[in-house]
Design a protein around this motif. Structure first.
Motif, PDB file in Angstrom:
ATOM      1  N   ALA A  15      32.636  99.073  57.697  1.00  0.00           N
ATOM      2  CA  ALA A  15      34.065  99.365  58.836  1.00  0.00           C
ATOM      3  C   ALA A  15      35.585  99.068  57.266  1.00  0.00           C
ATOM      4  O   ALA A  15      36.068 100.034  57.536  1.00  0.00           O
ATOM      5  CB  ALA A  15      34.344  97.256  58.535  1.00  0.00           C
ATOM      6  N   ALA A  16      34.848  99.008  56.293  1.00  0.00           N
ATOM      7  CA  ALA A  16      36.177  99.749  54.841  1.00  0.00           C
ATOM      8  C   ALA A  16      35.584 100.663  54.712  1.00  0.00           C
ATOM      9  O   ALA A  16      36.375 101.364  53.801  1.00  0.00           O
ATOM     10  CB  ALA A  16      35.014  98.405  54.147  1.00  0.00           C
ATOM     11  N   GLY A  17      34.614 102.014  55.046  1.00  0.00           N
ATOM     12  CA  GLY A  17      34.686 103.568  55.036  1.00  0.00           C
ATOM     13  C   GLY A  17      33.718 103.406  54.051  1.00  0.00           C
ATOM     14  O   GLY A  17      33.562 104.804  53.832  1.00  0.00           O
ATOM     15  N   LEU A  18      32.929 102.821  53.288  1.00  0.00           N
ATOM     16  CA  LEU A  18      31.822 102.584  52.778  1.00  0.00           C
ATOM     17  C   LEU A  18      30.615 103.064  53.468  1.00  0.00           C
ATOM     18  O   LEU A  18      30.926 103.651  54.669  1.00  0.00           O
ATOM     19  CB  LEU A  18      31.798 101.150  51.731  1.00  0.00           C
ATOM     20  N   ARG A  19      29.357 103.351  52.532  1.00  0.00           N
ATOM     21  CA  ARG A  19      28.176 103.827  53.793  1.00  0.00           C
ATOM     22  C   ARG A  19      27.545 102.571  53.297  1.00  0.00           C
ATOM     23  O   ARG A  19      26.588 102.108  52.182  1.00  0.00           O
ATOM     24  CB  ARG A  19      27.130 105.177  53.035  1.00  0.00           C
ATOM     25  N   GLY A  20      27.224 101.674  53.954  1.00  0.00           N
ATOM     26  CA  GLY A  20      26.279 100.682  54.170  1.00  0.00           C
ATOM     27  C   GLY A  20      24.565 101.041  54.281  1.00  0.00           C
ATOM     28  O   GLY A  20      24.643 101.526  55.573  1.00  0.00           O
ATOM     29  N   VAL A  21      23.610 100.456  53.256  1.00  0.00           N
ATOM     30  CA  VAL A  21      22.425 101.027  53.705  1.00  0.00           C
ATOM     31  C   VAL A  21      21.439  99.678  53.243  1.00  0.00           C
ATOM     32  O   VAL A  21      21.570  99.332  52.507  1.00  0.00           O
ATOM     33  CB  VAL A  21      21.936 102.325  52.706  1.00  0.00           C
ATOM     34  N   ASP A  22      20.201 100.426  54.388  1.00  0.00           N
ATOM     35  CA  ASP A  22      19.528  99.023  54.715  1.00  0.00           C
ATOM     36  C   ASP A  22      18.493  99.206  53.659  1.00  0.00           C
ATOM     37  O   ASP A  22      18.078 100.493  53.967  1.00  0.00           O
ATOM     38  CB  ASP A  22      19.491  99.002  56.105  1.00  0.00           C
ATOM     39  N   ALA A  23      18.200  98.485  52.704  1.00  0.00           N
ATOM     40  CA  ALA A  23      17.036  98.315  51.619  1.00  0.00           C
ATOM     41  C   ALA A  23      16.452  97.795  51.217  1.00  0.00           C
ATOM     42  O   ALA A  23      15.327  97.965  50.890  1.00  0.00           O
ATOM     43  CB  ALA A  23      18.233  98.746  49.805  1.00  0.00           C
ATOM     44  N   GLY A  24      16.053  97.025  52.988  1.00  0.00           N
ATOM     45  CA  GLY A  24      14.574  96.387  52.806  1.00  0.00           C
ATOM     46  C   GLY A  24      15.161  94.832  52.852  1.00  0.00           C
ATOM     47  O   GLY A  24      15.991  94.279  52.421  1.00  0.00           O
TER      48      GLY A  24
END
Length: 209
Positions: free
Chosen positions: A165-174
């Motif tokens: 939502a902030a324009g970043l790229r959230g990534v699920d790392a486990g």
């Protein structure tokens, strides 16, 4: 609307407060020194300042503190943190030698914070980004990746959604076990910057869809 409380008022606290602001979240910043919390919210033009120990308003609570202080605060605030998403940003570096992490090889700072606040939903995030890079929000022209690890699926998703939502790229790392690798990656990034191999406003880019 998501609500975020940040405990701390240093460079990373300010950068993550900016992420919360950009995501449209309700923001609270608390610190042992309320003047410093007020400085952060004034500079951002957003958020409510407070003193550590004030009631926390955030569904997501970010411990923007060094490892030892984060663990101490997690224990002191364990009742207030129960049921909340707690974000650990630390890299538990031995600053005396700058040559190792101070947690056991089969553990992590995040695991120690989870133990200190067992009823919280603890995730690791923002540990592989420098404050200056996070404030900029991009790396090599692409949205900055925020790697998120933790055992609670909903907690990981909430932090990923905040980053997106902030324009970043959230990534699920486990799961939480991956926090150890994230801390090692953050430590490597710090040693490269300290030796001049990269800069304190750089980082590692995550390339791919």
């Amino acid at each position: 609307m998501t609500s975020v409380s940040i405990i701390g008022a240093g460079g990373m606290a300010r950068a993550i407060a900016g992420v919360a602001k950009n995501a449209g979240a309700d923001l609270q910043v608390v610190s042992r020194d309320p003047t410093e919390a007020r400085r952060v919210t004034t500079e951002l033009g957003a958020g409510t300042p407070g003193t550590l120990g004030d009631p926390l308003t955030g569904e997501i609570v970010v411990l923007a503190l060094p490892f030892s202080a984060a663990t101490e605060v997690a224990g002191q605030q364990r009742e207030a943190l129960a049921g909340r998403i707690v974000v650990d940003i630390t890299n538990p570096v031995n600053f005396a030698t700058f040559d190792a992490l101070v947690v056991p090889t089969d553990s992590s700072a995040t695991a120690a914070i989870q133990e200190a606040a067992p009823e919280a939903k603890v995730v690791k995030a923002f540990s592989t980004t420098f404050a200056a890079t996070l404030e900029r929000g991009t790396l090599s022209g692409a949205p900055l990746a925020v790697l998120v690890a933790g055992d609670d699926d909903g907690a990981r998703r909430a932090v990923i959604d905040l980053a997106n939502a902030a324009g970043l790229r959230g990534v699920d790392a486990g799961n939480l076990k991956r926090a150890r690798e994230l801390e090692a990656l953050g430590f490597l990034q710090m040693t490269l910057a300290a030796s001049g191999g990269t800069t304190w406003d750089g980082g590692f880019a995550l390339v791919g869809p």
